[in-house]
Design a protein around this motif. Structure first.
Motif, PDB file in Angstrom:
ATOM      1  N   TRP A 198      36.027  47.768  85.125  1.00 45.92           N
ATOM      2  CA  TRP A 198      35.229  46.481  85.316  1.00 45.92           C
ATOM      3  C   TRP A 198      35.356  45.645  84.026  1.00 45.92           C
ATOM      4  CZ3 TRP A 198      33.532  44.810  89.877  1.00 45.92           C
ATOM      5  CH2 TRP A 198      33.283  45.676  90.932  1.00 45.92           C
TER       6      TRP A 198
ATOM      7  N   ARG B 185      34.250  41.457  82.566  1.00 43.74           N
ATOM      8  CA  ARG B 185      33.379  40.329  82.871  1.00 43.74           C
ATOM      9  C   ARG B 185      33.760  39.399  81.922  1.00 43.74           C
ATOM     10  NH1 ARG B 185      27.451  42.609  80.673  1.00 43.74           N
ATOM     11  NH2 ARG B 185      27.956  42.692  78.473  1.00 43.74           N
TER      12      ARG B 185
ATOM     13  N   ARG C  52      37.139  36.996  78.300  1.00 40.07           N
ATOM     14  CA  ARG C  52      36.868  38.366  79.241  1.00 40.07           C
ATOM     15  C   ARG C  52      36.925  39.505  78.541  1.00 40.07           C
ATOM     16  NH1 ARG C  52      40.861  38.304  84.193  1.00 40.07           N
ATOM     17  NH2 ARG C  52      42.241  38.478  82.627  1.00 40.07           N
TER      18      ARG C  52
ATOM     19  N   ASP D  95      23.940  39.459  80.293  1.00 33.60           N
ATOM     20  CA  ASP D  95      25.011  40.384  81.295  1.00 33.60           C
ATOM     21  C   ASP D  95      25.609  39.244  82.227  1.00 33.60           C
ATOM     22  OD1 ASP D  95      22.861  43.106  81.311  1.00 33.60           O
ATOM     23  OD2 ASP D  95      24.844  42.989  80.392  1.00 33.60           O
TER      24      ASP D  95
ATOM     25  N   TYR E 102      32.161  39.162  87.168  1.00 36.25           N
ATOM     26  CA  TYR E 102      32.694  40.392  87.104  1.00 36.25           C
ATOM     27  C   TYR E 102      33.943  40.652  87.864  1.00 36.25           C
ATOM     28  CZ  TYR E 102      28.546  41.790  84.401  1.00 36.25           C
ATOM     29  OH  TYR E 102      27.548  41.956  83.258  1.00 36.25           O
TER      30      TYR E 102
END
Length: 127
Positions: free
Chosen positions: A36, A38, A45, A90, A94
């Motif tokens: 994963w 983000r 990224r 956060d 994603y």
């Protein structure tokens, strides 16, 4: 043709939780690594978490350790990212990604090492 499809993004208040899902189509999750990543506006990224398919060894970015958990459900060709205690930082799009080599073969958080990417799902955390 391998396709990765993410779901589960949305808006949540700080301290809340979300679970992201990644479905793999045309690809049997029998080896390699799933990650994963983000990307926040104006930022590069970054890797968030990864899991070795089959072996289950997991890797996490320092910024999410203790808050995020990556898991797998190979029978359904699914990978999940459980995100708890979410923070405003956060907030990002994603992405789910797959690579044919194990996570430990090279830097798990180097996006150049991944072979397939999903379209991304937006996560927004308000403070």
């Amino acid at each position: 043709q391998v396709q990765l499809v993410e779901s589960g993004g949305g808006s949540v208040q700080a301290g809340g939780s979300l679970r992201l899902s990644c479905a793999a189509f045309g690809y049997s999750l029998s080896g390699g690594c799933m990650g994963w990543f983000r990307q926040a506006p104006g930022k590069e990224r970054e890797g968030v978490a990864a899991i070795n398919i089959g072996g289950g060894i997991t890797y996490y970015a320092d910024s999410v350790k203790g808050r995020f958990t990556i898991s797998q459900e190979w029978a359904k060709n699914m990978v999940y990212l459980q995100m708890n205690s979410l923070k405003a930082e956060d907030t990002a799009i994603y992405y789910c990604a797959a690579r044919w080599t194990g996570c430990g073969w090279s830097k798990w958080d180097a996006d150049s090492g991944y072979n397939r990417w999903g379209q991304g799902t937006q996560v927004t955390v308000s403070s």
